[in-house]
Structure formats: structure tokens, C-alpha cells
Scaffold this motif. Structure first.
Motif, PDB file in Angstrom:
ATOM      1  N   ASN A  39      45.956  48.801  38.327  1.00  0.00           N
ATOM      2  CA  ASN A  39      47.170  48.144  38.828  1.00  0.00           C
ATOM      3  C   ASN A  39      46.998  46.628  38.893  1.00  0.00           C
ATOM      4  OD1 ASN A  39      45.329  48.540  41.079  1.00  0.00           O
ATOM      5  ND2 ASN A  39      46.998  47.877  42.415  1.00  0.00           N
ATOM      6  N   GLU A  40      45.791  46.166  39.201  1.00  0.00           N
ATOM      7  CA  GLU A  40      45.526  44.728  39.223  1.00  0.00           C
ATOM      8  C   GLU A  40      45.606  44.140  37.813  1.00  0.00           C
ATOM      9  OE1 GLU A  40      42.467  44.639  43.039  1.00  0.00           O
ATOM     10  OE2 GLU A  40      41.681  44.999  41.022  1.00  0.00           O
ATOM     11  N   ILE A  41      45.073  44.863  36.865  1.00  0.00           N
ATOM     12  CA  ILE A  41      45.122  44.415  35.472  1.00  0.00           C
ATOM     13  C   ILE A  41      46.567  44.275  35.006  1.00  0.00           C
ATOM     14  CG2 ILE A  41      44.657  45.137  33.085  1.00  0.00           C
ATOM     15  CD1 ILE A  41      42.007  46.324  34.102  1.00  0.00           C
ATOM     16  N   GLU A  42      47.387  45.269  35.308  1.00  0.00           N
ATOM     17  CA  GLU A  42      48.781  45.231  34.861  1.00  0.00           C
ATOM     18  C   GLU A  42      49.553  44.089  35.520  1.00  0.00           C
ATOM     19  OE1 GLU A  42      49.991  46.906  32.298  1.00  0.00           O
ATOM     20  OE2 GLU A  42      47.898  47.562  32.134  1.00  0.00           O
ATOM     21  N   ILE A  43      49.267  43.818  36.782  1.00  0.00           N
ATOM     22  CA  ILE A  43      49.921  42.698  37.461  1.00  0.00           C
ATOM     23  C   ILE A  43      49.538  41.377  36.804  1.00  0.00           C
ATOM     24  CG2 ILE A  43      49.940  41.356  39.613  1.00  0.00           C
ATOM     25  CD1 ILE A  43      49.762  44.056  41.105  1.00  0.00           C
ATOM     26  N   ILE A  44      48.258  41.186  36.545  1.00  0.00           N
ATOM     27  CA  ILE A  44      47.777  39.938  35.939  1.00  0.00           C
ATOM     28  C   ILE A  44      48.358  39.750  34.542  1.00  0.00           C
ATOM     29  CG2 ILE A  44      45.711  38.806  35.021  1.00  0.00           C
ATOM     30  CD1 ILE A  44      44.205  39.993  37.452  1.00  0.00           C
ATOM     31  N   LYS A  45      48.363  40.806  33.738  1.00  0.00           N
ATOM     32  CA  LYS A  45      48.914  40.705  32.387  1.00  0.00           C
ATOM     33  C   LYS A  45      50.416  40.429  32.425  1.00  0.00           C
ATOM     34  CE  LYS A  45      47.544  43.808  29.381  1.00  0.00           C
ATOM     35  NZ  LYS A  45      47.137  45.114  28.812  1.00  0.00           N
ATOM     36  N   SER A  46      51.126  41.124  33.310  1.00  0.00           N
ATOM     37  CA  SER A  46      52.571  40.931  33.419  1.00  0.00           C
ATOM     38  C   SER A  46      52.916  39.504  33.846  1.00  0.00           C
ATOM     39  CB  SER A  46      53.142  41.937  34.418  1.00  0.00           C
ATOM     40  OG  SER A  46      54.523  41.730  34.604  1.00  0.00           O
ATOM     41  N   MET A  47      52.160  38.946  34.789  1.00  0.00           N
ATOM     42  CA  MET A  47      52.407  37.586  35.255  1.00  0.00           C
ATOM     43  C   MET A  47      52.128  36.554  34.170  1.00  0.00           C
ATOM     44  SD  MET A  47      50.785  37.680  39.096  1.00  0.00           S
ATOM     45  CE  MET A  47      51.149  35.939  39.335  1.00  0.00           C
ATOM     46  N   LYS A 175      35.024  46.222  27.749  1.00  0.00           N
ATOM     47  CA  LYS A 175      35.262  47.511  28.395  1.00  0.00           C
ATOM     48  C   LYS A 175      36.247  47.279  29.523  1.00  0.00           C
ATOM     49  CE  LYS A 175      33.090  51.423  30.706  1.00  0.00           C
ATOM     50  NZ  LYS A 175      31.836  51.993  31.247  1.00  0.00           N
ATOM     51  N   LYS A 176      37.408  47.858  29.428  1.00  0.00           N
ATOM     52  CA  LYS A 176      38.470  47.633  30.407  1.00  0.00           C
ATOM     53  C   LYS A 176      37.986  47.963  31.822  1.00  0.00           C
ATOM     54  CE  LYS A 176      43.400  48.599  31.126  1.00  0.00           C
ATOM     55  NZ  LYS A 176      44.565  49.376  30.650  1.00  0.00           N
ATOM     56  N   GLY A 177      38.216  47.006  32.741  1.00  0.00           N
ATOM     57  CA  GLY A 177      37.813  47.197  34.124  1.00  0.00           C
ATOM     58  C   GLY A 177      36.458  46.627  34.466  1.00  0.00           C
ATOM     59  N   ALA A 178      35.713  46.164  33.456  1.00  0.00           N
ATOM     60  CA  ALA A 178      34.388  45.581  33.684  1.00  0.00           C
ATOM     61  C   ALA A 178      34.486  44.057  33.722  1.00  0.00           C
ATOM     62  CB  ALA A 178      33.418  46.027  32.587  1.00  0.00           C
ATOM     63  N   ALA A 179      33.410  43.415  34.159  1.00  0.00           N
ATOM     64  CA  ALA A 179      33.351  41.956  34.176  1.00  0.00           C
ATOM     65  C   ALA A 179      31.930  41.504  33.875  1.00  0.00           C
ATOM     66  CB  ALA A 179      33.799  41.404  35.524  1.00  0.00           C
ATOM     67  N   ALA A 180      31.796  40.525  33.006  1.00  0.00           N
ATOM     68  CA  ALA A 180      30.499  39.922  32.718  1.00  0.00           C
ATOM     69  C   ALA A 180      30.301  38.706  33.616  1.00  0.00           C
ATOM     70  CB  ALA A 180      30.417  39.514  31.246  1.00  0.00           C
ATOM     71  N   PHE A 181      29.053  38.437  33.967  1.00  0.00           N
ATOM     72  CA  PHE A 181      28.713  37.288  34.807  1.00  0.00           C
ATOM     73  C   PHE A 181      27.465  36.621  34.253  1.00  0.00           C
ATOM     74  CE2 PHE A 181      26.070  35.465  38.155  1.00  0.00           C
ATOM     75  CZ  PHE A 181      26.937  34.563  38.739  1.00  0.00           C
ATOM     76  N   TRP A 182      27.488  35.289  34.223  1.00  0.00           N
ATOM     77  CA  TRP A 182      26.272  34.546  33.865  1.00  0.00           C
ATOM     78  C   TRP A 182      26.331  33.150  34.479  1.00  0.00           C
ATOM     79  CZ3 TRP A 182      30.054  35.783  30.260  1.00  0.00           C
ATOM     80  CH2 TRP A 182      30.757  34.715  29.696  1.00  0.00           C
TER      81      TRP A 182
END
Length: 242
Positions: A39-47, A175-182
Motif C-alpha cells: 500500500n505504501e508503494i502504491e501511494i508513492i507511485k500514485s503521488m 525485488k519489490k519491497g526491498a531496499a539497498a543501503f550503502w
């Protein structure tokens, strides 16, 4: 390399520890799995869709941002006051990284269509008081350089679209829902050239990502400094897993 759980110092993480994959140690490259919800992904993409525009790059000679073939995609900027989910996401990043979001940049949402790519580049700035201020208007120049990057994957890509780090031979497939960090900078405060990276061309599909860049000067009590390379592993480990 291996996976673990991060429970940190936040009470919520004791009940729901974060799933972390350590991809590389020197420099640290991590993947947080299942870190952003559908749901967070869809909100961000829609905005973002109504305000997407052609992405540009900073040209030091011209002294301004320009359209360039080295970066082909569209982006939009989402300030945290625009929706409650953006504040929630900021808090989650603090839980993930133990770093302050007070001096983090506005969330940048990117969309790459077929052929969309970004050639090898660093996220740190050669001129910490210049580039992004003129590009976004959301950054205080006293915040310093980009110490770290969070890259959320908002979609998967059928073919292509990997994030590659050529200096350390690492490739991260979205991968949808994942996040990379460095980290973009060494504990000494100098740029880490080994984390220069690229977004490979999308061969088939559509790639959605969101970047959050964390600035240096807000982390004085969150990440210790050192000039001793032997402290590299210890400091990075403490930052993520304390």
C-alpha cells in the motif's frame, strides 16, 4: 554473503526485527527485505505519476543541471509533508540505519522505461554545498555531503534493470519491497570511490525505485569518525547492528 535480523535499540524492532542481507562488507552493501509495504508503494507511485519529468544530471562546467544521455528516466520529488506515509517511511529508515533523518534529502522517485538506465556514478557530491541544492531546492547547504544512500525497489523488472557496483563486482536485481543501503563516504569523511554504481538498462518491463540520501552533518552522534582503516568493519557494523 549471509543474512541476519536487526533488532537494534528501538522497542518495535524487538517485536518485529528487520530482515537484513549483507551483500558486501568492505564497503558495506546491505539489502533490507520486505521493508516497504504494497500500500505504501502504491501511494508513492500514485503521488509521483503526475509530476514525473525527465531526470537530469549536474554539469560542473555549466554550473547547472542538464539533460544527458548518461541518465535516461523520469523522476519526481516527494516532500515528507505531502502524505503521512512519507513520515512513516522516514521513521522506518531511522530504525533501519540508526541515522538521523533531520538532514536527509527529499524522497526522489524514479521510473525507468524500456532502455532506461543511469551510467556509473557516485552519490556523494564533489561540491557538497552546490549540486543538489540547485537541483531540488529542498537541501540546506550546511547539511554537508551525502554520507549514505537508501534505495527502495518499488517494482520488479522482467529483464535488466539491475543496480551494479563495478568496483566490487556486485549486482542487485530489483525485488519489490526491498531496499539497498550503502555508505558513500568512509569513516574519515572522505568519499568511498568503490561504491560508484550504475542502473543497468531496462530490457523489458518498467522499473520504479525511490532514493533517500542521508546527509553528513546530522550524524555526529550517530556515526563515529576515524582515519584508521582498521576501524572500517567495526564502525560500519556498529552503525547497522548496534
Amino acid at each position: 554473503m549471509y543474512c541476519t535480523y536487526k533488532n537494534g535499540r528501538h522497542p518495535f524492532l524487538i517485536l518485529a526485527p528487520l530482515k537484513v542481507e549483507i551483500v558486501n562488507v568492505d564497503p558495506y552493501v546491505l539489502i533490507f527485505h520486505d521493508i516497504i509495504y504494497e500500500n505504501e508503494i502504491e501511494i508513492i507511485k500514485s503521488m509521483s505519476k503526475d509530476s514525473l519529468s525527465r531526470a537530469n544530471v549536474w554539469d560542473a562546467r555549466a554550473g547547472k543541471a542538464i539533460i544527458s544521455h548518461i541518465r535516461t528516466g523520469k523522476y519526481s520529488w516527494l516532500a515528507k509533508h505531502m502524505h503521512p506515509v512519507l513520515n512513516v517511511l522516514n521513521q522506518r529508515i531511522e530504525d533501519m540505519t540508526d541515522m538521523s533523518m533531520e538532514t536527509s534529502e527529499t524522497l526522489q522517485v524514479m521510473n525507468y522505461g524500456i532502455g532506461g538506465h543511469y551510467d556509473v556514478h557516485p552519490d556523494y557530491l564533489d561540491e557538497p554545498k552546490g549540486n543538489v541544492i540547485k537541483m531540488t531546492g529542498y537541501v540546506n547547504h550546511f547539511w554537508g555531503n551525502r554520507i549514505a544512500t537508501i534505495l527502495f525497489y518499488l517494482s520488479e523488472v522482467e529483464h535488466g534493470g539491475a543496480t551494479v557496483f563495478p568496483h566490487i563486482n556486485i549486482s542487485l536485481q530489483p525485488k519489490k519491497g526491498a531496499a539497498a543501503f550503502w555508505f558513500n563516504m568512509l569513516p574519515s569523511g572522505l568519499p568511498d570511490y568503490k561504491v560508484r554504481h550504475a542502473a543497468c538498462p531496462v530490457i523489458f518491463g518498467s522499473k520504479w525505485v525511490a532514493n533517500k540520501w542521508i546527509r553528513y552533518n546530522g550524524q555526529i552522534f550517530h556515526r563515529r569518525c576515524t582515519t584508521n582503516k582498521n576501524d572500517y568493519y567495526h564502525l560500519y557494523g556498529d552503525t547497522i547492528f548496534q
